[in-house]
Design a protein around this motif. Structure first.
Motif, short mmCIF file in Angstrom:
data_model
loop_
_atom_site.label_atom_id
_atom_site.label_comp_id
_atom_site.label_asym_id
_atom_site.label_seq_id
_atom_site.Cartn_x
_atom_site.Cartn_y
_atom_site.Cartn_z
N LEU A 58 -12.58 -1.78 3.28
CA LEU A 58 -13.04 -1.97 1.90
C LEU A 58 -14.55 -1.90 1.78
CD1 LEU A 58 -10.66 -4.82 0.71
CD2 LEU A 58 -11.02 -2.66 -0.49
N ARG B 72 -12.84 -0.67 -10.58
CA ARG B 72 -12.36 -2.05 -10.72
C ARG B 72 -12.05 -2.41 -12.16
NH1 ARG B 72 -17.09 -4.76 -6.92
NH2 ARG B 72 -16.56 -3.63 -4.98
N LEU C 157 -4.74 -8.88 -7.17
CA LEU C 157 -5.36 -7.70 -6.58
C LEU C 157 -6.85 -7.87 -6.36
CD1 LEU C 157 -3.45 -4.85 -8.47
CD2 LEU C 157 -2.95 -5.88 -6.24
N HIS D 293 -6.92 -8.78 -3.11
CA HIS D 293 -6.20 -7.78 -2.32
C HIS D 293 -4.87 -8.33 -1.80
CE1 HIS D 293 -10.04 -5.84 -2.65
NE2 HIS D 293 -10.62 -6.83 -2.00
N TRP E 225 -6.73 1.07 1.91
CA TRP E 225 -7.71 0.85 0.83
C TRP E 225 -8.34 2.17 0.41
CZ3 TRP E 225 -5.96 -3.35 -0.62
CH2 TRP E 225 -5.67 -4.40 0.25
#
Length: 331
Positions: free
Chosen positions: A94, A186, A258, A261, A281
């Motif tokens: 990530l 995001r 989320l 994660h 990811w």
């Protein structure tokens, strides 16, 4: 095809045909086929044993098929597999996604210009031609090789476009974003829900581990040498965790955390344990980025119904059984 099947210790001869909801043989059953014992676990409570027990081994389960399909010798596989897996995990973490997203966005945008201002094409082919080479360039240029997300990108787009309400919600969310960056992705949680729901419905048929020591599951002992099998297809259709399991319902992912994660209980689309998919990811990022760009640039009309998944793909994301033509035009 007929196979000998043990159901909790009792023999039964049964045609090996998928019903779409799995075999109704109890929580553990063994299929004897081609001289091998395949023991299936079907309950979520037992998945921790599948992924975490020291009495099962991932590498021993996959080494032989890898040698037959990719000509990688047993010695090379055991010598390099863990090292390569861990390298990919570090590079595609990530914290490193920002290293990819800018160039990947430029590559996707350039390839989308080849579509022109309007046209008609099979959606699966359109995604493959527009997405594949861009991802390969980014990964191979950094010394990384990983299976791309073309198939899931296709399924995600097909499901989105086929439902006017979902399509409208995705576009409303996209219109709130002015630039497609890591930060802006995001701001597109609903689009990510759609992708995860497509993964749930189109995950690989099964994953495997080899039993290396007697393994206790519930009141049963699975002997060494068995291949322990877990069907993602069945697991993701468990109505206890996924009500109306055959429906494409992105809203169900609202319950997942989320931001931290954490996926929904019962979801195992990226495997688990020591060798969980190292590129998960990156895969989610590339799929979300490509879909955001193509839907922002083009308006789509589905000309065929969403095809059924092929029953021939036990390993890997299921491919469509038939065409899925779309008409597109620039916005």
């Amino acid at each position: 095809m007929f196979c000998f099947i043990e159901i909790l210790g009792f023999p039964l001869e049964k045609s090996l045909v998928s019903t779409g909801a799995g075999f109704q043989y109890g929580p553990i059953f063994t299929v004897l086929t081609v001289g091998k014992r395949l023991t299936f676990v079907t309950e979520v409570d037992d998945f921790k044993i599948f992924f975490g027990s020291k009495d099962v081994d991932f590498q021993q389960a996959v080494q032989d098929p890898v040698e037959h399909t990719a000509s990688i010798t047993k010695h090379s596989f055991y010598k390099h597999h863990t090292e390569i897996h861990d390298m990919m995990k570090r590079r595609l973490a990530l914290s490193n996604l920002h290293l990819f997203i800018g160039n990947l966005s430029e590559e996707f945008t350039e390839r989308l210009t080849y579509l022109g201002t309007e046209g008609t094409d099979d959606l699966c082919d359109l995604v493959r031609h527009s997405m594949y080479s861009a991802v390969v360039n980014q990964l191979f240029g950094r010394g990384i090789c990983i299976t791309d997300g073309n198939a899931i990108t296709f399924w995600s787009l097909a499901f989105i476009i086929s439902d006017p309400s979902i399509y409208k919600t995705v576009m409303k969310e996209l219109c709130s974003v002015f630039d497609i960056s890591e930060t802006d992705l995001r701001k597109l949680p609903y689009l990510k829900w759609c992708i995860l729901e497509a993964i749930r419905l189109r995950s690989p048929g099964a994953i495997a581990r080899k039993v290396v020591r007697p393994l206790k599951i519930k009141n049963y002992i699975v002997p060494p040498g068995d291949i322990l099998m877990l069907s993602l297809f069945w697991a993701h259709r468990n109505p206890k965790y996924f009500p109306e399991p055959e429906k494409f319902l992105p809203e169900r992912w609202k319950e997942a955390d989320l931001e931290k994660h954490v996926f929904l209980n019962g979801f195992i689309g990226f495997g688990g344990g020591r060798y969980q998919c190292p590129g998960r990811w990156f895969a989610l990022m590339e799929i979300q980025l490509f879909i955001a760009l193509i839907l922002y640039k083009y308006e789509f009309t589905l000309l065929d119904s969403v095809p059924k998944q092929s029953p021939l793909h036990l390993v890997g994301t299921q491919q469509p059984m038939g065409p899925c033509r779309v008409r597109y035009r620039s916005r």
